[in-house]
Design a protein around this motif. Structure first.
Motif, PDB file in Angstrom:
ATOM      1  N   GLY A 139       0.786  -1.226   0.000  1.00 24.00           N
ATOM      2  CA  GLY A 139       0.000   0.000   0.000  1.00 24.00           C
ATOM      3  C   GLY A 139       0.814   1.269   0.000  1.00 24.00           C
ATOM      4  N   ILE A 140       2.144   1.166   0.118  1.00 20.94           N
ATOM      5  CA  ILE A 140       3.007   2.341   0.065  1.00 20.94           C
ATOM      6  C   ILE A 140       3.840   2.274  -1.208  1.00 20.94           C
ATOM      7  N   ASP A 141       3.720   3.287  -2.067  1.00 17.30           N
ATOM      8  CA  ASP A 141       4.510   3.327  -3.290  1.00 17.30           C
ATOM      9  C   ASP A 141       5.727   4.214  -3.087  1.00 17.30           C
ATOM     10  N   THR A 142       6.620   4.224  -4.074  1.00 20.20           N
ATOM     11  CA  THR A 142       7.845   5.009  -3.944  1.00 20.20           C
ATOM     12  C   THR A 142       8.408   5.354  -5.318  1.00 20.20           C
ATOM     13  N   SER A 143       9.486   6.125  -5.310  1.00 22.76           N
ATOM     14  CA  SER A 143      10.249   6.462  -6.512  1.00 22.76           C
ATOM     15  C   SER A 143      11.518   7.160  -6.058  1.00 22.76           C
ATOM     16  N   LEU A 144      12.439   7.439  -6.987  1.00 21.61           N
ATOM     17  CA  LEU A 144      13.678   8.155  -6.666  1.00 21.61           C
ATOM     18  C   LEU A 144      13.873   9.317  -7.619  1.00 21.61           C
ATOM     19  N   HIS A 145      14.293  10.442  -7.054  1.00 19.50           N
ATOM     20  CA  HIS A 145      14.678  11.614  -7.849  1.00 19.50           C
ATOM     21  C   HIS A 145      16.126  11.957  -7.547  1.00 19.50           C
ATOM     22  N   PHE A 146      16.897  12.230  -8.584  1.00 17.69           N
ATOM     23  CA  PHE A 146      18.299  12.615  -8.425  1.00 17.69           C
ATOM     24  C   PHE A 146      18.362  14.133  -8.568  1.00 17.69           C
ATOM     25  N   HIS A 147      18.314  14.771  -7.424  1.00 15.58           N
ATOM     26  CA  HIS A 147      18.047  16.198  -7.304  1.00 15.58           C
ATOM     27  C   HIS A 147      19.184  17.031  -7.901  1.00 15.58           C
ATOM     28  N   GLY A 148      18.840  17.787  -8.950  1.00 15.19           N
ATOM     29  CA  GLY A 148      19.800  18.661  -9.607  1.00 15.19           C
ATOM     30  C   GLY A 148      20.361  18.117 -10.896  1.00 15.19           C
TER      31      GLY A 148
END
Length: 618
Positions: free
Chosen positions: A74-83
């Protein structure tokens, strides 16, 4: 063979030989930790460990991150590489950017997504974090450093330092209480503590005569931090991955999402003592300061662990912190002298009909579309340049190829907002000071305190060599003006990096040169697979329709406006009256059915707790 051709082949061979591929297999999941040494808390770690690792690579290296969601059903996620720009000229790079329902679907429990990109053309200090709700506040964040063999300064050792805030409750519980009609004023959740490299009472070891590069990253959800070193100068040499002309200061200010790198020269000889490193919360961002909240912590610069720990120091006037507007890029890049497209975004916070306080650009609060905006771009053909297909609920703007874009932010809010642009950095052309609340104005008229940008009479001269970064602080009731060149086709998120404000809807989406993006990129198999696992279509407009691209039936939109006359204060009064009425009914019934006299205060407090609104009327 011509000499220049031989030289080019030799150069390319050298690049290939030195470039390295870094492969990471991360399974995100809960880990019990005690970050501040005061209370245990479940944090989101990788492979059963927390903190998550910092990633160090060299310019030109390739990175492969296999992220598996093992957090919870029930918990989703993702990744962002900031900048990171994720330059879309080299393949399916827009799909690597990370924000859910913007450039990818959410990664469901048990699913794996591959982030696969080359860090070419960028160097310096970045970070990576979850980009699904306020999730990274529970620890799913780490530094991402791109080393440059041609750095324009010398140092003996580098230290990477994350500044962050700590909430005792899991992010989803904090966010649910925040976005509630029981919080009608929209007061941001106040952290219980702050962290320095994921701990407290930290020590940085110095050796006499050496020079240190300190890379500060504000990876928190909310508050900005001041940093000061006792008896040591801070020389700013980089902000947000951009080298700047050295600027000496005694006090740093780092807003959420920002990075500031400084050189610090140690004492030439052993001073016989250690020195204070002060970390101070920007208290002006808090609606209320709880008495138990520690606003400043004293860490130490240690020349010997055997020396006594230093005492706190008075850093003086916090307004003396280095101001980002007056920094200049080291390469001397000049101001874009004019713009092709100007986007004016007025920032406001107000309640809608459900009693929740939302954040708005031009009276539109961001609400996720039914399919990621990138899916709409890549499957819409010639209609990709028509903003109507992206919906009226995400503040979508279509940018033309190589346009100089000017963003004007006017802050009709007494809070500070650090704004971050994905896929680009920008020039800071104007930045006003803050203009604080006036008690003489009623709440509904507070936006009269705002000083919006006046293009015909700017507050300051346009800098010839403006600072360049990817996150900038918009001051209270002030304005900021940014410029960038639309030379990286893609779907790029623009949002406040106070993540509570992002969950309130303070975001826009820039659809940049969509026709070129279509020619360069197609939806990858992994992308389509995680979308299918969510039941999300891999074709269609914002509402998921592909038979009629202008049919937005079923699109989720913001709640209806408040009934006329209602304000946040009205909701508070309404809640208070409701509680009082229920208390009265409860007391009367209790008195009538009991032979004992009730404790009025105890009954009222019990009722408040039963209604789960014990913190709403403070």
């Amino acid at each position: 063979m011509h000499l220049s051709a031989i030289w080019l082949i030799t150069l390319l061979s050298a690049v290939i030989v030195h470039a390295k591929t870094h492969t990471f297999n991360f399974t995100a999941g809960w880990v019990t930790a005690n970050p501040d040494g005061l209370n245990e808390k479940r944090m989101i770690g990788f492979n059963g460990e927390w903190p998550v690792p910092d990633i160090h690579v060299n310019k030109g290296d390739r990175v492969e991150v296999y992220l598996t969601n093992g957090i919870d059903e029930g918990i989703d996620t993702s990744l962002h590489f900031h900048g990171l720009f994720h330059n879309t000229s080299v393949g399916n790079q827009n799909q690597m950017d990370g924000p859910t329902m913007v450039t990818q679907c959410p990664i469901l429990f048990g699913q794996t997504y591959l982030y696969n990109f080359t860090v070419d053309g960028q160097v310096g200090t970045y970070w990576y974090h979850a980009h699904s709700g306020a999730q990274y506040g529970d620890g799913m964040r780490g530094a991402f450093i791109i080393h440059d063999e041609n750095e324009p300064f010398h140092y003996d050792k580098e230290m990477v330092i994350q500044l962050s805030d700590l909430y005792r409750q899991p992010y989803y519980e904090v966010n649910a209480a925040f976005l509630s009609r029981y919080n009608p004023t929209g007061a941001e959740p106040i952290p219980q503590n702050m962290l320095f490299n994921n701990t407290l009472n930290a020590t940085l070891d110095f050796k006499p005569g050496e020079t240190y590069l300190l890379r500060f990253i504000n990876s928190g959800l909310f508050v900005s931090h001041y940093i000061a070193l006792e008896s040591h100068e801070l020389t700013i040499v980089e902000v947000d991955g951009i080298y700047v002309k050295p600027n000496v200061t005694q006090l740093l200010y780092v807003a959420t999402g920002q990075r500031v790198s400084v050189l610090v020269k140690a004492k030439e000889t052993d001073p016989g003592r250690n020195f204070a490193l002060m970390q101070i919360i920007d208290e002006s961002m808090l609606d209320v300061t709880p008495p138990e909240l520690v606003l400043n912590w004293t860490h130490q610069i240690a020349y010997s662990r055997n020396y006594p720990k230093p005492k706190p120091i008075d850093v003086g006037n916090l307004d003396d912190a280095a101001e980002e507007f007056y920094l200049s890029p080291l390469d001397g890049r000049e101001l874009y002298d004019d713009y092709d497209l100007q986007i004016v975004l007025d920032v406001r916070m107000k309640n809608l009909g459900d009693g929740v306080k939302y954040a708005f650009f031009n009276n539109v609060t961001y609400v996720e579309p039914k399919v990621p905006t990138l899916t709409t771009v890549l499957t819409s053909g010639k209609l990709s340049t028509d903003p109507r297909i992206y919906g009226d609920n995400i503040n979508a703007y279509v940018l033309g190829k190589n346009e100089i874009v000017e963003i004007v932010l006017n802050n009709y809010d007494p809070g500070k907002h650090p704004f971050h642009l994905h896929g680009h950095n920008f020039q800071v052309v104007q930045k006003s000071p803050g203009f604080h609340e006036d008690e003489n104005y009623p709440e509904e008229d507070q936006d009269k305190m705002t000083v919006p940008y006046n293009e015909s009479a700017p507050l300051m001269d346009f800098p010839q060599h403006p600072v360049v970064r990817d996150t900038v602080q918009l001051e209270a009731n002030g304005h900021v003006v940014l410029r960038f060149k639309a030379n990286n086709p893609g779907v790029w998120f623009f949002h406040c990096h106070v993540d509570w404000h992002l969950t309130q809807g303070l975001a826009a989406v820039f659809v940049e040169d969509p026709e070129t993006l279509q020619a360069r990129e197609e939806l990858g198999d992994n992308y389509k697979q995680i979308c299918s696992s969510c039941g999300i279509k891999n074709k269609g407009n914002a509402a998921g329709h592909s038979n009629d691209w202008f049919n937005l039936d079923g699109l989720t939109r913001q709640p209806l406006p408040l009934p006329g006359g209602f304000t946040a204060k009205g909701y508070v009064a309404f809640m208070a009256c409701t509680l009082a009425a229920l208390w009265g009914v409860y007391t009367i019934s209790s008195y009538g059915l009991s032979e004992t006299i009730q404790d009025d205060k105890q009954v009222f407090e019990s009722l408040r707790k039963a209604l789960n609104v014990e913190d709403t009327l403070t």
